[in-house]
Design a protein around this motif. Structure first.
Motif, PDB file in Angstrom:
ATOM      1  N   PRO A   1       0.825  -1.210   0.000  1.00 34.68           N
ATOM      2  CA  PRO A   1       0.000   0.000   0.000  1.00 34.68           C
ATOM      3  C   PRO A   1       0.855   1.254   0.000  1.00 34.68           C
ATOM      4  O   PRO A   1       2.078   1.206   0.172  1.00 34.68           O
ATOM      5  CB  PRO A   1      -0.791  -0.129   1.304  1.00 34.68           C
ATOM      6  CG  PRO A   1       0.132  -0.898   2.205  1.00 34.68           C
ATOM      7  CD  PRO A   1       0.844  -1.882   1.310  1.00 34.68           C
ATOM      8  N   SER A   2       0.201   2.377  -0.163  1.00 30.92           N
ATOM      9  CA  SER A   2       0.899   3.658  -0.098  1.00 30.92           C
ATOM     10  C   SER A   2       1.585   3.817   1.252  1.00 30.92           C
ATOM     11  O   SER A   2       1.042   3.437   2.294  1.00 30.92           O
ATOM     12  CB  SER A   2      -0.108   4.797  -0.300  1.00 30.92           C
ATOM     13  OG  SER A   2       0.449   6.041   0.073  1.00 30.92           O
ATOM     14  N   SER A   3       2.775   4.394   1.217  1.00 31.57           N
ATOM     15  CA  SER A   3       3.496   4.617   2.474  1.00 31.57           C
ATOM     16  C   SER A   3       2.760   5.593   3.371  1.00 31.57           C
ATOM     17  O   SER A   3       2.956   5.614   4.583  1.00 31.57           O
ATOM     18  CB  SER A   3       4.910   5.134   2.185  1.00 31.57           C
ATOM     19  OG  SER A   3       4.856   6.336   1.427  1.00 31.57           O
ATOM     20  N   GLY A   4       1.892   6.404   2.767  1.00 30.02           N
ATOM     21  CA  GLY A   4       1.107   7.341   3.556  1.00 30.02           C
ATOM     22  C   GLY A   4       0.129   6.649   4.484  1.00 30.02           C
ATOM     23  O   GLY A   4      -0.331   7.232   5.466  1.00 30.02           O
ATOM     24  N   ALA A   5      -0.187   5.394   4.171  1.00 35.94           N
ATOM     25  CA  ALA A   5      -1.101   4.622   5.021  1.00 35.94           C
ATOM     26  C   ALA A   5      -0.361   3.900   6.138  1.00 35.94           C
ATOM     27  O   ALA A   5      -0.961   3.146   6.899  1.00 35.94           O
ATOM     28  CB  ALA A   5      -1.868   3.605   4.163  1.00 35.94           C
ATOM     29  N   GLY A   6       0.949   4.123   6.224  1.00 30.79           N
ATOM     30  CA  GLY A   6       1.755   3.449   7.237  1.00 30.79           C
ATOM     31  C   GLY A   6       2.617   2.368   6.615  1.00 30.79           C
ATOM     32  O   GLY A   6       2.304   1.838   5.542  1.00 30.79           O
ATOM     33  N   LEU A   7       3.701   2.035   7.282  1.00 34.97           N
ATOM     34  CA  LEU A   7       4.678   1.101   6.722  1.00 34.97           C
ATOM     35  C   LEU A   7       4.710  -0.241   7.441  1.00 34.97           C
ATOM     36  O   LEU A   7       5.611  -1.033   7.192  1.00 34.97           O
ATOM     37  CB  LEU A   7       6.078   1.741   6.771  1.00 34.97           C
ATOM     38  CG  LEU A   7       6.295   2.913   5.812  1.00 34.97           C
ATOM     39  CD1 LEU A   7       7.604   3.628   6.147  1.00 34.97           C
ATOM     40  CD2 LEU A   7       6.320   2.444   4.367  1.00 34.97           C
ATOM     41  N   GLN A   8       3.729  -0.509   8.305  1.00 37.23           N
ATOM     42  CA  GLN A   8       3.782  -1.752   9.058  1.00 37.23           C
ATOM     43  C   GLN A   8       3.738  -2.964   8.142  1.00 37.23           C
ATOM     44  O   GLN A   8       4.481  -3.933   8.332  1.00 37.23           O
ATOM     45  CB  GLN A   8       2.634  -1.821  10.065  1.00 37.23           C
ATOM     46  CG  GLN A   8       2.788  -2.940  11.087  1.00 37.23           C
ATOM     47  CD  GLN A   8       4.081  -2.825  11.893  1.00 37.23           C
ATOM     48  OE1 GLN A   8       4.404  -1.757  12.403  1.00 37.23           O
ATOM     49  NE2 GLN A   8       4.852  -3.897  11.981  1.00 37.23           N
ATOM     50  N   SER A   9       2.879  -2.926   7.126  1.00 39.96           N
ATOM     51  CA  SER A   9       2.794  -4.065   6.208  1.00 39.96           C
ATOM     52  C   SER A   9       4.075  -4.220   5.401  1.00 39.96           C
ATOM     53  O   SER A   9       4.446  -5.326   5.010  1.00 39.96           O
ATOM     54  CB  SER A   9       1.591  -3.913   5.274  1.00 39.96           C
ATOM     55  OG  SER A   9       1.715  -2.751   4.472  1.00 39.96           O
ATOM     56  N   TRP A  10       4.773  -3.114   5.140  1.00 37.54           N
ATOM     57  CA  TRP A  10       6.063  -3.179   4.458  1.00 37.54           C
ATOM     58  C   TRP A  10       7.080  -3.886   5.362  1.00 37.54           C
ATOM     59  O   TRP A  10       7.811  -4.766   4.917  1.00 37.54           O
ATOM     60  CB  TRP A  10       6.577  -1.777   4.139  1.00 37.54           C
ATOM     61  CG  TRP A  10       5.825  -1.001   3.112  1.00 37.54           C
ATOM     62  CD1 TRP A  10       4.494  -0.722   3.093  1.00 37.54           C
ATOM     63  CD2 TRP A  10       6.371  -0.381   1.943  1.00 37.54           C
ATOM     64  NE1 TRP A  10       4.178   0.036   1.994  1.00 37.54           N
ATOM     65  CE2 TRP A  10       5.304   0.265   1.281  1.00 37.54           C
ATOM     66  CE3 TRP A  10       7.656  -0.284   1.411  1.00 37.54           C
ATOM     67  CZ2 TRP A  10       5.487   0.985   0.095  1.00 37.54           C
ATOM     68  CZ3 TRP A  10       7.846   0.433   0.241  1.00 37.54           C
ATOM     69  CH2 TRP A  10       6.773   1.038  -0.407  1.00 37.54           C
ATOM     70  N   ARG A  11       7.113  -3.470   6.618  1.00 37.69           N
ATOM     71  CA  ARG A  11       8.107  -4.032   7.545  1.00 37.69           C
ATOM     72  C   ARG A  11       7.805  -5.486   7.884  1.00 37.69           C
ATOM     73  O   ARG A  11       8.699  -6.274   8.167  1.00 37.69           O
ATOM     74  CB  ARG A  11       8.166  -3.193   8.822  1.00 37.69           C
ATOM     75  CG  ARG A  11       8.605  -1.751   8.578  1.00 37.69           C
ATOM     76  CD  ARG A  11       8.799  -0.996   9.881  1.00 37.69           C
ATOM     77  NE  ARG A  11       9.026   0.420   9.653  1.00 37.69           N
ATOM     78  CZ  ARG A  11      10.189   0.949   9.287  1.00 37.69           C
ATOM     79  NH1 ARG A  11      11.226   0.154   9.097  1.00 37.69           N
ATOM     80  NH2 ARG A  11      10.320   2.243   9.099  1.00 37.69           N
ATOM     81  N   ASP A  12       6.531  -5.848   7.866  1.00 33.41           N
ATOM     82  CA  ASP A  12       6.131  -7.212   8.209  1.00 33.41           C
ATOM     83  C   ASP A  12       6.380  -8.197   7.075  1.00 33.41           C
ATOM     84  O   ASP A  12       6.384  -9.399   7.293  1.00 33.41           O
ATOM     85  CB  ASP A  12       4.634  -7.253   8.555  1.00 33.41           C
ATOM     86  CG  ASP A  12       4.373  -6.880  10.002  1.00 33.41           C
ATOM     87  OD1 ASP A  12       5.346  -6.774  10.775  1.00 33.41           O
ATOM     88  OD2 ASP A  12       3.197  -6.683  10.355  1.00 33.41           O
ATOM     89  N   GLY A  13       6.534  -7.693   5.860  1.00 39.24           N
ATOM     90  CA  GLY A  13       6.569  -8.570   4.706  1.00 39.24           C
ATOM     91  C   GLY A  13       7.752  -9.522   4.681  1.00 39.24           C
ATOM     92  O   GLY A  13       8.889  -9.128   4.918  1.00 39.24           O
ATOM     93  N   CYS A  14       7.477 -10.795   4.397  1.00 40.48           N
ATOM     94  CA  CYS A  14       8.536 -11.801   4.259  1.00 40.48           C
ATOM     95  C   CYS A  14       8.836 -12.018   2.775  1.00 40.48           C
ATOM     96  O   CYS A  14       8.854 -13.144   2.283  1.00 40.48           O
ATOM     97  CB  CYS A  14       8.115 -13.097   4.931  1.00 40.48           C
ATOM     98  SG  CYS A  14       7.948 -12.965   6.719  1.00 40.48           S
TER      99      CYS A  14
END
Length: 238
Positions: free
Chosen positions: A45-58
């Motif tokens: 998703p857009s980084s404006g929505a937060g980066l938790q899903s980015w950091r969680d990604g394997c």
């Protein structure tokens, strides 16, 4: 958003490519091309929505365009580099501009390319980065822990530790981003290929078994639970 559930040799899951482009249509175009080449895809998703899903990604490789509509592309490349950690970072530009490619490489990208009219080369470079990364990542190290991804062999302080498939995959995913928590949901997706919470404690059960083998009778615990965030592999004593 997962777009493909490909499998490689011997039923092993195909590499997971995380894709981000601020333009939704272009993001889908990239994701469809990646999936058509046999890879699994996660649209970030857009980084404006937060980066938790980015950091969680394997994921196995992060591919993104930091130039589209951003006043601070270099800062975003630095951020993407920190999120990718030891995994490859492929930076795309919507134009074939040397300045964009040089900025990306200087910012920490493993490769950079103008992609709009050049999808075959993008896919070839992506595949090359994944292949080289998997070869280089044949050995993962974290303090006194050594993981051989090819032979599926684990040693701590020179002592051989035998692990079944799921526990090995849990450990390998944690070792790719040492000291960073990975959520329960992300581990379910990475290890069991489950995109939803089945309401079981399978992650906790396997983590408990893994702790008994990785930490018991050693000087300090490497596997830790981070309250509200998941699990992490420590690279040094607390």
């Amino acid at each position: 958003m997962g777009l493909a559930q490909g499998h490689g040799a011997a039923g092993r899951a195909a590499p997971l490519i995380a894709v981000h482009h601020p333009d939704a249509a272009r993001a889908m175009q990239l994701a469809a091309a990646v999936a058509a080449n046999g890879y699994r895809v996660e649209l970030l998703p857009s980084s404006g929505a937060g980066l938790q899903s980015w950091r969680d990604g394997c994921f196995d490789l992060l591919m993104l365009n930091p130039f589209h509509g951003r006043p601070d592309p270099i800062e975003f490349i630095h951020l993407a580099r920190s999120i990718a950690a030891r995994r490859p970072l492929l930076v795309l530009s919507d134009r074939d501009a040397l300045t964009d490619r040089m900025a990306a490489l200087r910012g920490g990208a493993d490769d950079a390319i103008g992609w709009t009219d050049n999808l075959p080369e993008v896919l070839a470079r992506m595949s090359g980065l994944v292949r080289r990364s998997r070869l280089a990542a044949g050995q993962l190290g974290c303090d006194e822990l050594r993981i051989d991804l090819i032979d599926r062999r684990v040693e701590r302080a020179g002592r051989l530790i035998r692990l079944p498939l799921r526990e090995f995959d849990l450990l390998a995913n944690l070792a790719r981003v040492p000291d960073r928590p990975i959520s329960h949901a992300a581990l379910l997706k990475a290890v069991w290929r489950i995109d939803f919470d089945p309401g079981t404690n399978r992650v906790a059960v396997h983590m408990s078994r893994l702790r008994a083998k990785i930490d018991r009778n050693f000087a300090w615990p490497m596997l830790t639970t981070v309250k509200g965030r998941g699990y992490a592999l420590r690279s040094r004593p607390a």
